[in-house]
Design an enzyme around this catalytic site. Structure first.
Site, short mmCIF file in Angstrom:
data_model
loop_
_atom_site.label_atom_id
_atom_site.label_comp_id
_atom_site.label_asym_id
_atom_site.label_seq_id
_atom_site.Cartn_x
_atom_site.Cartn_y
_atom_site.Cartn_z
CE LYS A 49 -4.04 1.60 -0.44
NZ LYS A 49 -4.74 1.31 -1.68
CB SER A 70 -7.82 1.75 -3.71
OG SER A 70 -7.17 1.52 -2.48
#
Length: 605
Positions: free
Chosen positions: A205, A401
């Site tokens: 991430k 996402s």
């Protein structure tokens, strides 16, 4: 002078300032109203432009899924300030496709010329979809020609769909490869003494890396290299298929390219001709003489025929756009406002008896955003499906996402092979400025009833608050992978294996279970019709309703002339990236500081 006299004098001064301020506001409102009326009247004046001959696709600016601005608005801009190149222009992908589709069967259009010098670019998925309709035009025995003074990679991709590519004598074809770069601010933030508190789940991430590092982490580098090289190979294979030449001939290794260019004495046009990138070198005058082009109509002047009046008895498939960063509030340029999108979905649900909408295609082109805003959209999609309205997700250039979070509330997911997707992870970021303030002699102190109550950007986060936020972020990640697991018939462990913030292309997503099928927007519409068991349907392009004042204000800003410096700087990649990253602080307004956003995958060039 008495105190009362002083007070009266001050009060008169305040009243004077207030009156001046209110009068200025009133004058501005009057100016906006009369400007709006003038613009409206101007828009009613339609020049009679012949609708026959050669259709010239002379694109300016960028291609987006859904533009807030119509062609009429840009026409008004040209009338007010004169015809000028607008590199900021937004072109709707689906408007372009509809025009090319109409031209294919229009007996008055005999050919297409691609003039793309002012076309800035588009994502590869959009270029492929546009290319599909250019091929249909050729299949109707209508030729396509491309001519340019210089082709960037997006321009050249479209040019390869032409029967013949021309390059001006001093031109070049700049096809070298793809890159994904980021700016990093750790040292800058340290120098400014800003304390950046980061909370995340996901090894890959990398959305917050620019704020905590001065370079890309090895995990992010490995992940980005994988999908970027795959995307580049897809690009090469596509242009190779259209040009019917080997990828290594069109784009040889750098050493070989430099050697061949040296043999051509640095002449880029001759190099392009020798390597089969183009078919001929010609100036525009000789090009038009060769093809006997007399009558031309610009893609911007070519009008779509109006459909016959629709009947509510006909079944409809609604198209809803999620375009840009997902935030609370209203839609705006490159921002998908959950407030508007939820309202569109809710209106469909509340008016099922009247609108006869039988299915929904959710067109997602987003890097994600706020958890709160994404969940509001996902929840409304789930509610709509309870009314037996099938939802099919059509992934555009990016559905990562938060874009993937909302996609889980669908019956079917279709992605392009080059869709950037995945990035299943979550983060929180809280900057505090206690060191910055203390450096200039400003301090914060006080009392509170608990460590969690004493929360301010002007002081460091307590250990308890750090634990509190991290637990919330951990829970958000568990919710994310649980949503994916339920939607994709996987276990949370299986999802975690392909999650951790990893980015995938659509072709990879079809193999690891994140998408159901590879295809384009048309395939998504067909699937929606199949799931709804309907035929002879109409497409209902949903448009968000906005206030007339905001619309007028946005339109006026759009048509205001820009300085040369502004146009120049706003198209420098690094300047655009800084604007994008700084604007995230304004767009990110999640009440719990939880974000599902893919920053690294948003800047491919």
């Amino acid at each position: 002078m008495s105190v009362l006299t002083v007070i009266k004098a001050i009060w008169k001064g305040i009243n004077l300032i207030r009156e001046i301020f209110l009068n200025l506001i009133f004058l501005i409102i009057i100016l906006l109203i009369f400007s709006g009326i003038a613009l409206f009247k101007e828009s009613q004046k339609q020049d009679i432009i012949p609708q026959y001959g050669t259709l010239v696709i002379n694109l300016e600016g960028v291609i987006v899924d859904n533009s807030l601005y119509s062609d009429e608005l840009y026409e008004i801009q040209n009338k007010l300030y004169g015809k000028r190149v607008n590199l900021s222009r937004e072109n709707s992908l689906f408007d372009l496709v509809q025009k090319i589709s109409q031209a294919t069967s229009d007996p008055n259009i005999n050919s297409i010329v691609l003039k793309l010098d002012n076309f800035v670019g588009a994502d590869l998925s959009s270029l492929q979809y546009l290319g599909k309709y250019l091929n249909k035009f050729k299949e109707a025995n209508k030729p396509i020609y491309a001519i340019g003074s210089s082709f960037n990679q997006s321009q050249y991709y479209l040019a390869t769909y032409a029967n013949k590519i021309y390059l001006t004598p001093l031109g070049a074809v700049n096809v070298f490869g793809l890159s994904a770069n980021n700016l990093y601010y750790k040292t800058l933030l340290d120098n400014l003494k800003i304390n950046t508190h980061v909370f995340r789940v996901g090894t890959y991430k990398s959305a917050i890396e620019p704020f905590i590092r001065d370079n890309m982490s090895e995990e992010a580098r490995s992940n980005t290299s994988r999908w970027l090289n795959l995307m580049w190979n897809n690009y090469l294979n596509d242009i190779s298929a259209e040009r019917k030449k080997a990828p290594t001939q069109l784009v040889p290794p750098t050493g070989k390219m430099l050697s061949e260019l040296k043999s051509a004495n640095g002449n880029m046009a001759q190099y392009a001709l020798a390597n089969g990138l183009i078919d001929a070198i010609s100036d525009e005058f000789d090009f038009e003489l060769e093809h006997k082009i007399k009558q031309k109509v610009s893609i911007y002047d070519y009008r779509l025929k109006e459909d016959a009046e629709e009947s509510n008895k006909e079944p409809k498939i609604a198209i809803i756009f999620v375009n840009g960063t997902i935030t609370n509030g209203a839609n705006s340029s490159n921002v998908a406002g959950s407030q508007d999108i939820v309202k569109q979905l809710r209106d469909i649900r509340n008016k099922l008896q009247n609108n006869n909408i039988q299915a929904v295609v959710l067109r997602v082109n987003s890097p994600g955003g706020s958890v709160e805003a994404s969940e509001a959209i996902r929840s409304e999609l789930e509610t709509l499906r309870r009314y037996q309205i099938p939802v099919v997700v059509s992934m555009g250039g990016m559905a990562a996402s938060g874009g993937y979070w909302i996609s889980t509330a669908s019956d079917y997911i279709i992605a392009s092979p080059n869709t950037i997707t995945g990035s299943i992870g979550i983060f929180g970021i809280v900057p505090t400025f206690e060191n910055s303030l203390s450096h200039i002699g400003v301090y914060n102190d006080g009392v509170s009833t608990s460590p969690l109550a004493n929360n301010s950007l002007t002081q460091n986060l307590s250990d308890e608050m750090n634990q509190f936020i991290q637990l919330n972020i951990d829970n958000g990640y568990l919710n994310f992978i649980s949503l994916v697991a339920k939607a994709r018939n996987m276990t949370p462990e299986q999802v975690d294996h392909i999650a951790q913030g990893q980015v995938w292309l659509g072709s990879e997503g079809s193999k690891n279970g994140l998408v159901d099928k590879l295809g384009d927007f048309d395939d998504a519409v067909d699937m929606a019709a199949t799931l709804a068991n309907i035929s002879n349907y109409k497409i209902d392009w949903q448009k968000a309703e906005g206030s007339w004042f905001n619309a007028l204000y946005s339109d006026m800003l759009a048509i205001m002339p820009k300085s040369t410096a502004e146009v120049f700087f706003e198209h420098i990649p690094e300047v655009k990236q800084i604007k994008q990253q700084v604007s995230l602080w304004d767009k990110f307004q999640d009440s719990q500081n939880r974000y599902i956003y893919c920053l690294n995958c948003a800047d491919v060039r």
